[in-house]
Design an enzyme around this catalytic site. Structure first.
Site, PDB file in Angstrom:
ATOM      1  N   HIS A  83     173.260  54.576 -61.624  1.00 54.09           N
ATOM      2  CA  HIS A  83     173.703  53.284 -61.086  1.00 54.09           C
ATOM      3  C   HIS A  83     174.452  52.464 -62.127  1.00 54.09           C
ATOM      4  CE1 HIS A  83     169.944  51.975 -63.064  1.00 54.09           C
ATOM      5  NE2 HIS A  83     170.536  50.803 -63.134  1.00 54.09           N
ATOM      6  N   ASP A 101     162.491  49.816 -66.559  1.00 53.51           N
ATOM      7  CA  ASP A 101     163.864  49.436 -66.863  1.00 53.51           C
ATOM      8  C   ASP A 101     164.002  48.832 -68.257  1.00 53.51           C
ATOM      9  OD1 ASP A 101     166.675  48.733 -66.005  1.00 53.51           O
ATOM     10  OD2 ASP A 101     165.890  46.717 -66.361  1.00 53.51           O
ATOM     11  N   ARG A 133     159.685  54.318 -63.400  1.00 51.44           N
ATOM     12  CA  ARG A 133     160.787  54.296 -64.358  1.00 51.44           C
ATOM     13  C   ARG A 133     160.874  52.849 -64.814  1.00 51.44           C
ATOM     14  NH1 ARG A 133     165.858  51.370 -64.880  1.00 51.44           N
ATOM     15  NH2 ARG A 133     167.411  52.728 -65.822  1.00 51.44           N
ATOM     16  N   GLU A 176     163.503  53.661 -69.712  1.00 51.06           N
ATOM     17  CA  GLU A 176     164.936  53.599 -69.963  1.00 51.06           C
ATOM     18  C   GLU A 176     165.141  52.873 -71.280  1.00 51.06           C
ATOM     19  OE1 GLU A 176     169.159  51.594 -68.729  1.00 51.06           O
ATOM     20  OE2 GLU A 176     167.254  50.694 -68.104  1.00 51.06           O
ATOM     21  N   VAL A 185     163.554  49.131 -71.530  1.00 49.09           N
ATOM     22  CA  VAL A 185     162.417  48.787 -72.383  1.00 49.09           C
ATOM     23  C   VAL A 185     162.864  48.265 -73.742  1.00 49.09           C
ATOM     24  CG1 VAL A 185     160.899  50.410 -71.208  1.00 49.09           C
ATOM     25  CG2 VAL A 185     162.141  51.152 -73.233  1.00 49.09           C
ATOM     26  N   HIS A 186     164.106  48.562 -74.136  1.00 44.27           N
ATOM     27  CA  HIS A 186     164.615  48.038 -75.408  1.00 44.27           C
ATOM     28  C   HIS A 186     164.770  46.520 -75.363  1.00 44.27           C
ATOM     29  CE1 HIS A 186     168.021  49.350 -72.841  1.00 44.27           C
ATOM     30  NE2 HIS A 186     168.510  48.164 -73.151  1.00 44.27           N
TER      31      HIS A 186
END
Length: 609
Positions: A393, A263, A261, A300, A265-266
């Site tokens: 989270h 984190d 996953r 994400e 990515v934007h």
């Protein structure tokens, strides 16, 4: 760069020796200082492309070493597989071998994926990989198919969410290091569970971050909300990419992980024609093919951009799935009436219905919160490619009180949202403890050694929460060990009253998801959703099977029709409150439905047309 880069970073065992390789073009010379066994200094050979290497015969696993710069500063290896102590200290040579026995794992696919996100440090009192293992059977029996670990790259101290990691090859020593992670993965595979690891390639933490001393790993052309951006598209970026891709493949290979996953990515700034994310995804998929396993890459992103999922030939990165914040925001805002911060864009029942139809809501229209148009159309993408959640989270920990949705006493809301999540056509993610209504908050916590940095973290939290209008007096001190301790789960709750009922409801919902053909279908082409009588009504079908999910977020929802439908599940059934008895309604709908506040009903029928 095509496929996997050649592995050469760090300390690698080879034929009775250890080969040390460090990319450090900013350093004129490097000295390898072996601290044990024995104490010695060995000059490393510098090549024209900025690499420093040396082979040390007879040196094996367990050797402790550091890298000495010309000014005498001693630093850990940027590609350290294990630290002898803190992120500031020496590194350790690691033998990655592990006895997997005859165990083989085919990897995981999206078809039946149910993710369970957990933080190793607070999931148990011990806070280790090994302590997670006794809980795996219960997760499997519940219907979870893969755990998703929050980041485990070595971070400063013993208390951290993991997003302050600074050594991407190393596994947090207080959790049990790489051997502990290997034991956890092996135990998961024995239970039929996959393991997805959260990795961070948009920034590194502020403490113990020494990579810039060695090479141009960072760029000043961009910034992230958390610090310097990584250099993925500037001069020397090929080697930077190779470093992080190798770190991913190293963990996938030695720990047999089933997915990553990636984190935020934007926040990865990269204007190259072949972006880092595209290269990373291709390398991971190629590694999976070589290993004969399916390995997923999940991004994400809050961009609502289908290019993340489109194949490279369409200009995309080729990732397998991405998170959908819109699904969470729509449900949360409607269920709680919160409208501050990014929730200003949400709160209508029609938006929830729209989220079921296409995975996210904003696909090019104006966003009040962003003050611009946002997103593009996800049409034609299978529902399974969107990871959705009602808690995670971020959505718990980034609240002033770290409070979970529906706690401490609103079990009706938790039951409603469980049905909304687990009966959706998307890939669901549960946050640890959600399945039984955990009462402990999940706070943000750190263990930094620099008092100035600690105060900066405190100030940053206060500033972040100002947009939501939350009282800063309610913010737990991130550096206080009690904040960390308060975030530990109480697994014993699962045996008590409504907690037990909520847990059993989650199991029943996941069983329906597995067994009912219309719910197994991950397509949005076989789905209609609308608002009827104040309730969100989601109709799904597959071949001759059909189900209707009715979600009531307020009292007085009267839904006409559906006469003769079988009631497959009702969240107001006494058993989901931990009480005796079954069935609040008759088993068949005679007239219209009147739903209680914060309740859901699933209806079934065989299709005749």
């Amino acid at each position: 760069m095509n496929g996997a880069p050649q592995r050469r970073h760090g300390a690698v065992l080879r034929d009775g020796a250890t080969v040390f390789s460090v990319w450090a073009p900013r350093v004129a010379s490097l000295t390898l200082r072996v601290l044990s066994p024995g104490a010695r200094q060995i000059a490393m050979q510098r090549t024209g492309d900025g690499w420093h290497t040396v082979e040390v015969p007879g040196l094996g696993a367990g050797a402790v070493y550091a890298l000495r710069l010309p000014d005498g500063t001693e630093l850990p290896d940027p590609a350290s597989r294990q630290q002898a102590g803190s992120v500031h200290g020496a590194s350790v040579v690691v033998d990655p071998a592990f006895d997997w026995g005859s165990q083989g794992s085919p990897g995981i696919g999206l078809e039946d994926l149910v993710l369970y996100e957990l933080h190793v440090g607070t999931f148990t009192a011990e806070g280790t990989f090994d302590a997670v293992i006794p809980h795996l059977r219960a997760l499997h029996e519940l219907g979870v198919t893969a755990i998703e670990l929050m980041p485990v790259a070595q971070f400063p101290g013993r208390r951290n969410w993991g997003y302050d990691g600074v050594l991407p090859f190393a596994v947090q020593d207080s959790y049990g290091g790489r051997p502990g992670l290997q034991r956890l993965v092996a135990a998961c595979h024995e239970q039929g569970l996959g393991v997805v690891l959260d990795v961070v390639y948009n920034h590194l933490g502020p403490e113990g971050n020494y990579l810039a001393r060695f090479a141009p790993y960072f760029t000043d052309r961009y910034r992230t909300p958390w610090g310097e951006a990584l250099n993925f598209d500037g001069p020397d970026s090929d080697e930077v990419r190779a470093f992080f891709i190798e770190s991913a493949l190293d963990l996938l290979e030695t720990c047999r992980l089933d997915g990553l996953r990636v984190d935020a990515v934007h926040a990865i700034r990269d204007w190259s024609a072949q972006p880092f994310l595209q290269e990373l995804t291709a390398a991971v998929h190629a590694h999976g093919e070589r290993a004969g396993r399916r390995i997923l890459v999940i991004g994400e992103s809050d961009l609502n951009d289908v290019r993340l999922l489109h194949p490279p030939e369409w200009g995309g990165t080729g990732m397998d799935a991405q998170w959908s914040d819109d699904f969470h925001h729509a449900l949360h805002a409607l269920a709680t009436s919160e409208r501050s911060g990014y929730y200003a864009d949400f709160g209508e029942a029609d938006q929830v219905a729209q989220a079921y139809r296409q995975g996210w809501i904003y696909h090019g229209q104006y966003s009040r919160h962003r003050r611009r148009r946002h997103g593009n159309s996800p049409r034609d993408l299978a529902g399974k490619r969107f990871v959705v959640f009602t808690q995670n989270h971020d959505q718990v920990g980034n609240r002033a009180r770290g409070d979970r949705l529906g706690t401490p006493s609103d079990f009706a809301l938790q039951r409603l949202l469980a049905a909304a999540l687990l009966l959706s056509p998307f890939t669901p993610l549960l946050f640890m403890g959600q399945e039984y209504g955990e009462l402990a908050p999940f706070h943000y916590f750190v263990d930094h050694g620099d008092p100035g940095l600690v105060e900066a973290v405190r100030a940053g939290r206060r500033e972040e929460f100002a947009a939501f209008g939350w009282d800063p007096q309610h913010i737990a001190d991130p550096a206080d060990p009690a904040t960390f301790a308060a975030s530990r789960l109480d697994h014993g709750l699962v045996r008590r009253g409504e907690h037990r009922g909520l847990y059993e409801l989650h199991g029943a919902l996941l069983q329906l998801r597995r067994e009912r053909p219309a719910l197994r279908s991950g397509g949005t082409d076989e789905l209609e959703s609308t608002v009827v009588g104040g309730a969100v009504v989601v109709r799904r079908w597959w071949q001759d099977d059909e189900v209707v999910l009715v979600l009531a977020f307020a009292a007085g929802c009267d839904v006409p029709g559906f006469a003769g439908r079988e009631i497959l599940l009702d969240t107001e059934d006494p058993r989901w409150r931990g009480e005796s008895g079954t069935g609040r309604r008759d088993n068949v709908v005679v007239g219209g439905l009147r739903l209680a506040d914060k309740s859901a009903v699933l209806l079934g029928a065989r299709r005749t047309t």
